[in-house]
Design an enzyme around this catalytic site. Structure first.
Site, PDB file in Angstrom:
ATOM      1  N   ASP A   1      -6.479   1.080   0.902  1.00  0.00           N
ATOM      2  CA  ASP A   1      -6.531   1.424   2.321  1.00  0.00           C
ATOM      3  C   ASP A   1      -7.908   1.040   2.858  1.00  0.00           C
ATOM      4  O   ASP A   1      -8.701   0.384   2.171  1.00  0.00           O
ATOM      5  CB  ASP A   1      -6.217   2.909   2.532  1.00  0.00           C
ATOM      6  CG  ASP A   1      -7.352   3.817   2.065  1.00  0.00           C
ATOM      7  OD1 ASP A   1      -8.285   3.333   1.376  1.00  0.00           O
ATOM      8  OD2 ASP A   1      -7.307   5.025   2.394  1.00  0.00           O
TER       9      ASP A   1
ATOM     10  N   LYS B   1       0.829  -1.199   0.000  1.00  0.00           N
ATOM     11  CA  LYS B   1       0.000   0.000   0.000  1.00  0.00           C
ATOM     12  C   LYS B   1       0.870   1.258   0.000  1.00  0.00           C
ATOM     13  O   LYS B   1       0.674   2.164  -0.819  1.00  0.00           O
ATOM     14  CB  LYS B   1      -0.925   0.011   1.216  1.00  0.00           C
ATOM     15  CG  LYS B   1      -1.858   1.211   1.262  1.00  0.00           C
ATOM     16  CD  LYS B   1      -2.713   1.202   2.508  1.00  0.00           C
ATOM     17  CE  LYS B   1      -1.926   1.673   3.717  1.00  0.00           C
ATOM     18  NZ  LYS B   1      -2.779   1.871   4.908  1.00  0.00           N
TER      19      LYS B   1
END
Length: 272
Positions: free
Chosen positions: A160, A142
């Site tokens: 997220d 991420k």
């Protein structure tokens, strides 16, 4: 006497036909197009001036808000502007500077460790490849995609908590593992859209489609949302749930892009 048959006019409720893969992809891409009209100014909500600052800010953003990170990093970057500077810092001094972001001891270890790795393994420059970035302490996929997409122009999907929630609400996926979600979403959208798609979905999740009380009655894409009705549907009540510029309040960046329609966030210590 034989068994009585139901009359031909009997109207029985039919189970809705499952959405086909093609229909879902078309709906997903339409959501992306319409979000692009709602948020033409979508952007990363961390303040940064270079890849190193974005990398550090993204690591610090774990378990806190981008606003808190943006209020914290000016002093950190002023004292330690390069990986070499941060790698050679006194941990106690770094801890004190980043304390407002929470988990400051673990985060200090990560940002000092990744700074040392950049200094020792990459000539002091943040690497621009996924396989290199994920070798740095505290950097997962991420974080790597945030840096690649916004500092290097390399497309990536940032899964997220907001992206994960909305992807599931919109029936783009039923997975709950970020890596599996990333892989499935990558098959729905062209690669050129991945970075901006991430910004738009995250913007929508922060402003309208909240976790606990989504503002359904103020949402511009209800006609495409299979989860409509999970939140407040009354338009007036829903408008009161809108956040940031949609609700007439400051955003998360102290230095937002020129086209951002909201107000800059307050600096640390200012009235919030």
């Amino acid at each position: 006497m034989g068994e009585q048959q139901p009359p031909s006019s009997d109207k029985r409720k039919k189970t809705p036909k499952p959405e086909s893969r093609l229909a879902m992809v078309r709906r997903a891409r339409r959501i992306n197009r319409e979000l692009a009209e709602v948020y033409p100014y979508a952007h990363p909500e961390l303040d940064f001036e270079n890849a190193f600052q974005l990398l550090i800010a993204t690591v610090l953003s774990a378990q806190t808000t981008d606003l808190r990170v943006n209020q914290t990093t000016p002093a950190l970057f002023a004292k330690y502007p390069t990986p070499e500077d941060l790698a050679a810092a006194q941990p106690e001094e770094v801890e004190e500077l980043i304390r407002p972001t929470g988990f400051f001891r673990a985060k200090t270890k990560s940002i000092m460790g990744l700074s040392a790795a950049i200094r020792d393994n990459f000539g002091g420059e943040v690497p621009g490849r996924l396989e290199d970035l994920v070798t740095l302490p505290g950097v997962g996929r991420k974080t790597a995609f945030v840096v690649l997409g916004n500092a290097f122009g390399v497309p990536g999907i940032t899964v997220d908590t907001h992206f994960m929630r909305l992807a599931r609400r919109w029936k783009w996926t039923d997975q709950d593992d970020p890596v599996k979600i990333e892989a499935e979403i990558a098959t729905i959208f062209p690669k050129s859209e991945w970075t901006m798609l991430s910004h738009r979905v995250i913007f929508h999740g922060r402003r309208i489609c909240h976790s606990r009380r989504p503002a359904c009655g103020a949402c511009p894409i209800t006609h495409l949302c299979p989860a409509y009705g999970e939140g407040e549907t009354d338009p007036e009540k829903a408008r009161k749930l809108l956040k940031y510029e949609m609700g007439g309040r400051p955003g998360q960046r102290l230095k937002p892009p020129p086209d951002y329609p909201g107000e800059p966030a307050p600096a640390m210590g200012a009235i919030e």
